[in-house]
Design a protein around this motif. Structure first.
Motif, short mmCIF file in Angstrom:
data_model
loop_
_atom_site.label_atom_id
_atom_site.label_comp_id
_atom_site.label_asym_id
_atom_site.label_seq_id
_atom_site.Cartn_x
_atom_site.Cartn_y
_atom_site.Cartn_z
N GLN A 2 0.84 -1.19 0.00
CA GLN A 2 0.00 0.00 0.00
C GLN A 2 0.87 1.25 0.00
N ASN A 3 0.48 2.22 -0.83
CA ASN A 3 1.26 3.43 -0.96
C ASN A 3 0.97 4.37 0.20
N SER A 4 1.96 4.58 1.09
CA SER A 4 1.83 5.53 2.18
C SER A 4 2.89 6.61 2.09
N ILE A 5 3.60 6.65 0.96
CA ILE A 5 4.68 7.60 0.76
C ILE A 5 4.12 8.94 0.27
N GLU A 6 4.51 10.02 0.95
CA GLU A 6 4.02 11.34 0.57
C GLU A 6 5.13 12.27 0.12
N LEU A 109 4.93 13.68 -6.63
CA LEU A 109 5.23 13.75 -5.20
C LEU A 109 6.26 14.85 -4.99
N LEU A 164 6.18 16.30 7.39
CA LEU A 164 5.48 15.02 7.34
C LEU A 164 5.99 14.11 8.44
N ALA A 165 5.18 13.10 8.78
CA ALA A 165 5.67 12.06 9.67
C ALA A 165 6.83 11.33 8.98
N ASP A 167 7.64 8.29 8.64
CA ASP A 167 7.30 7.09 7.87
C ASP A 167 6.51 7.39 6.60
N ARG A 168 6.33 8.68 6.30
CA ARG A 168 5.72 9.09 5.03
C ARG A 168 6.77 9.55 4.03
N VAL A 169 8.04 9.49 4.45
CA VAL A 169 9.13 9.95 3.60
C VAL A 169 9.98 8.75 3.18
#
Length: 215
Positions: A2-6, A109, A164-165, A167-169
């Motif tokens: 699942q894509n959680s990368i921002e 992104l 960002l958090a 874990d989003r990087v």
């Protein structure tokens, strides 16, 4: 996955811009008229990642102070200008395929870069690779933030500014030590040395590029 990368965060040296420290040794040897192997041995023993080198990258000492240190440690009768000449000769060119990859990600992104570097090197690569670096929203440099990878303070400062958090990087670096440091600070981090490895990681993390990587 699942894509959680921002946001994407890239090291520069050996990830975006190719470099070779041995080129500096060769240039200094040429300018000083001494064997290259002698300089290479001293650089490895007395310079790279030693206290003054790290302080220079944190901005704690100036270029002039660092070059004075180089002169003493390498026993070279070279001017600051000659030392800079060799110092900047390490940059070879862009990593093959990285321009296309950055272009395919631009606008999808936010793209950021983070480099352990110093004033002299930044002045060179920011000019020499200006077009290549355009896709980056911001480039973080160790000598400006006062901390270098893999120090926790470096990653905390960069992530806080990105907003960002951790874990989003998704962070890319060629150094296993820096990747481990980033992971310890909560970032998603991958060790890479080629554009193909970056693209594979992007696919694995569900990041789509205009080149057609799956989402």
């Amino acid at each position: 996955m699942q894509n959680s990368i921002e946001a994407l965060l890239f090291d520069l040296g050996r990830v975006v811009i190719d470099l070779d420290q041995a080129r500096a040794h060769a240039r200094w040897a040429e300018l000083a008229g001494v064997p290259r192997r002698d300089i290479a041995a001293l650089v490895g023993e007395r310079i790279l990642r030693k206290e003054a080198y790290c302080r220079h990258e944190r901005g704690e000492i100036s270029d002039a102070q660092f070059f004075a240190h180089l002169r003493r440690q390498l026993k070279l009768a070279l001017s600051d200008a000659e030392l800079v000449d060799g110092w900047n000769s390490i940059f070879i060119g862009e990593i093959p395929g990285i321009r296309r990859l950055l272009a395919s990600l631009h606008g999808r992104l936010p793209l950021y870069a983070f480099s352990n570097t110093n004033v002299a090197h930044q002045a060179y690569w920011s000019r020499q690779f200006r077009d290549l670096l355009v896709p980056f929203r911001k480039i973080y440099v160790s000598h400006e933030i006062g901390a270098r990878k893999p120090e926790p303070a470096a990653f905390h400062t960069v992530v806080a500014d990105i907003g960002l958090a951790p874990d989003r990087v998704l962070f890319f670096d060629d150094s296993a030590e820096n990747v481990a440091g980033a992971r310890a600070c909560g970032l998603i981090a991958v060790e890479v040395t080629t554009a193909a490895e970056i693209e594979t990681a992007l696919i694995d993390f569900g990041v789509r590029t205009s080149a057609g990587a799956r989402s």
